[in-house]
Design a protein around this motif. Structure first.
Motif, PDB file in Angstrom:
ATOM      1  N   GLU A   1       0.829  -1.209   0.000  1.00 17.17           N
ATOM      2  CA  GLU A   1       0.000   0.000   0.000  1.00 17.17           C
ATOM      3  C   GLU A   1       0.862   1.256   0.000  1.00 17.17           C
ATOM      4  O   GLU A   1       0.450   2.301  -0.526  1.00 17.17           O
ATOM      5  CB  GLU A   1      -0.918   0.003   1.227  1.00 17.17           C
ATOM      6  N   HIS A   2       2.028   1.160   0.605  1.00 12.88           N
ATOM      7  CA  HIS A   2       2.898   2.327   0.725  1.00 12.88           C
ATOM      8  C   HIS A   2       4.262   2.012   0.126  1.00 12.88           C
ATOM      9  O   HIS A   2       4.767   0.895   0.271  1.00 12.88           O
ATOM     10  CB  HIS A   2       3.054   2.731   2.193  1.00 12.88           C
TER      11      HIS A   2
ATOM     12  N   GLN B   1       6.630  -1.012   5.605  1.00  9.48           N
ATOM     13  CA  GLN B   1       5.421  -1.718   5.200  1.00  9.48           C
ATOM     14  C   GLN B   1       5.681  -2.633   4.010  1.00  9.48           C
ATOM     15  O   GLN B   1       5.091  -3.709   3.912  1.00  9.48           O
ATOM     16  CB  GLN B   1       4.319  -0.706   4.863  1.00  9.48           C
TER      17      GLN B   1
ATOM     18  N   HIS C   1       4.841  -6.420   4.300  1.00 10.73           N
ATOM     19  CA  HIS C   1       3.822  -6.909   3.360  1.00 10.73           C
ATOM     20  C   HIS C   1       4.318  -8.153   2.619  1.00 10.73           C
ATOM     21  O   HIS C   1       3.560  -9.124   2.440  1.00 10.73           O
ATOM     22  CB  HIS C   1       3.484  -5.794   2.376  1.00 10.73           C
TER      23      HIS C   1
ATOM     24  N   ASP D   1       2.771  -8.285   8.280  1.00  7.43           N
ATOM     25  CA  ASP D   1       2.368  -6.894   8.040  1.00  7.43           C
ATOM     26  C   ASP D   1       1.721  -6.289   9.285  1.00  7.43           C
ATOM     27  O   ASP D   1       0.494  -6.287   9.451  1.00  7.43           O
ATOM     28  CB  ASP D   1       1.423  -6.806   6.847  1.00  7.43           C
TER      29      ASP D   1
ATOM     30  N   ARG E   1      -1.097  -3.484   9.152  1.00  5.90           N
ATOM     31  CA  ARG E   1      -2.508  -3.863   9.071  1.00  5.90           C
ATOM     32  C   ARG E   1      -3.013  -4.461  10.373  1.00  5.90           C
ATOM     33  O   ARG E   1      -4.185  -4.318  10.720  1.00  5.90           O
ATOM     34  CB  ARG E   1      -2.710  -4.864   7.940  1.00  5.90           C
TER      35      ARG E   1
END
Length: 515
Positions: free
Chosen positions: A148-149, A168, A172, A218, A221
């Motif tokens: 996401e980042h 991240q 991830h 992760d 999250r």
């Protein structure tokens, strides 16, 4: 998959002289947690890590016969050797048999010298660009969806590879592996199944370490993943179960080494603060073939500087004792064995006992002895090897801390083992098992006994030195017409330098050895 084994079998048939006798298969006492050989002796391993972080994925020094001889002469009986996924499977489904052959030859040469091998799938922050080498193949991570980042969010920059774990992007990628995204975990299981099928008949391979220093997943999250027990239960333990079961389809005997997140062995089985493992990989039936792998780094060294007392206390009276005792508490719940597979990042100097590095590694080694723990030292400090200088010459002041007198095999149950690196005084106490017909074996390195050594022992014992290698001391129960000592008797073996006139140890002189 069985190509290497077929070639070896054919070689043995055509040229039997090249085949050497196999080392004993090692198993673990599921409740007592000892490593045991096929004679029933308890085994303790000392050794070193040898990891090739990058092409050609193996440490070149492991092809140097004189270097292997040196490891043997130091009494080392274990090498934690990198079994790199990126080197083994550079393209998905295509295995590098040349690499496998080289690793196979290294394990054979070490086995000839009585040295066992732990094949370790090493990684640090998983893959480039998160770190400086690919711990897993690039093709695996390229199959994952983008994070996401962008890397290195939430950090502005990376000043050390270890900080990449908290990004991240790296977290991830780990989560995709744990979640078996597009079969990622199955592909890791397939890698290990291939490796195990190639090495299953080699008893010098002590076992397989499935994943070095696993990350939590992760956490951006699910912040609870920063609790090691939660990460272990949700991510790390299920991956180990999946991979271990794949290995067991082709190798049901070798040990499987499993490791929680690095702070997950500080708090034992204490809910979200423990390892998160509720059983050994594969379940309770595999306790006698499972090993809890753990690391110890108290990163408070001050190279060449006075050692602040508060930092010594933090390491030696709080962090270290807590870790060693927590591991034993974990074993009481999980069963199986344990192995200190990494510690170090220190450059010891036995001629300067007050140096912080000497103090800290000395502490770890004493703790390992007190818990009768096997270990493999991490022989790297700031990118350079500790034991050897740049010309490849061993440095006596460095190796002296690690080349120690110790009981490599005990014909019974060891109860205490101590070694003083400053005086050379060693003592072993153990409960003998008369049913074991092979001797207790003690390694006595020449580096600590320049003028020879004297062995004192309980009256029930007799001593003999190996004339081909006088560093090897063999101790057996005397065979007399008297009733043999029962197993619950505690017997003693003491080794001191021959120049040492002090004889306050229990027992009488059993043997004097000159070089």
């Amino acid at each position: 998959m069985a190509g290497i084994r077929f070639l070896l079998a054919a070689c043995c048939l055509l040229f039997p002289g090249v085949c050497v006798s196999a080392l004993s298969r090692i198993h673990v006492h599921p409740d007592k947690h000892w490593f045991m050989d096929d004679t029933g002796r308890v085994r303790i391993f000392h050794g070193v890590n040898m990891i090739g972080k990058g092409y050609p994925w193996y440490p070149a020094q492991m092809l140097n016969q004189s270097r292997l001889d040196e490891l043997q002469s130091w009494g080392f009986t274990a090498v934690r050797l990198g079994m790199m996924w990126a080197g083994t499977e550079p393209q998905e489904g295509r295995f590098n048999l040349t690499y496998i052959s080289i690793i196979h030859n290294i394990t054979i040469e070490l086995g000839k010298r009585g040295i066992y091998v732990i094949l370790d799938m090493h990684q640090d922050a998983l893959v480039k660009p998160f770190t400086f080498y690919d711990g897993v193949p690039q093709w695996l991570v390229e199959s994952f969806p983008p994070p996401e980042h962008p890397y290195p969010w939430p950090l502005e920059k990376i000043t050390s590879w270890s900080l990449a774990y908290v990004t991240q992007a790296c977290s991830h990628a780990f989560q995709c592996l744990y979640d078996n995204y597009k079969g990622a975990a199955e592909k890791m299981a397939g890698f290990w199944k291939f490796v195990a099928s190639e090495f299953s008949n080699q008893t010098s391979v002590l076992g397989y370490e499935l994943l070095n220093e696993p990350w939590v997943g992760d956490w951006t999250r699910d912040p609870e993943l920063l609790l090691p027990g939660h990460a272990g239960k949700m991510n790390v333990a299920p991956l180990h179960d999946r991979v271990s079961l794949a290995i067991r389809t082709v190798d049901d005997e070798a040990l499987i080494f499993y490791e929680p997140v690095t702070w997950g062995y500080m708090f034992s089985q204490d809910g979200d603060f423990g390892s998160g493992f509720e059983h050994v990989p594969g379940g309770k039936a595999f306790q006698n073939r499972s090993v809890f792998s753990y690391h110890y780094y108290c990163s408070l060294y001050h190279e060449g500087q006075p050692y602040p007392e508060y930092k010594r206390v933090a390491c030696d009276q709080i962090v270290g004792p807590k870790l060693f005792s927590a591991v034993q508490e974990d074993l009481a719940v999980l069963g199986g064995g344990s192995f200190l597979t990494e510690f170090g990042t220190c450059r010891t100097n036995t001629s300067q006992p007050d140096l912080p590095d000497t103090v800290e590694c000395g502490f770890v080694l004493k703790e390992a002895d007190s818990f009768l723990q096997s270990w493999t030292y991490w022989d790297t400090f700031k990118g350079n090897q500790v034991f050897w200088d740049i010309s490849g010459r061993a440095i006596p002041e460095r190796i002296g801390m690690f080349v120690r007198t110790y009981a490599r095999a005990v014909a019974g149950i060891p109860t205490t083992m101590t070694f003083d690196v400053d005086t050379g005084h060693f003592q072993l106490s153990f409960e003998p098992d008369p049913a074991i017909k092979v001797p207790t074996e003690v390694f006595v390195p020449r580096i600590h006994y320049k003028k020879g050594y004297t062995v004192m022992a309980s009256a029930e014992l007799e001593c003999e030195v190996d004339e081909s290698d006088r560093s090897l001391l063999y101790v057996t129960i005397k065979q007399t017409n008297d009733v043999k000592p029962i197993r619950t008797n505690t017997l003693f073996i003491t080794v001191v330098p021959s120049s040492d006139s002090m004889n306050k140890s229990p027992g009488s002189v059993c043997l004097k050895v000159n070089w």
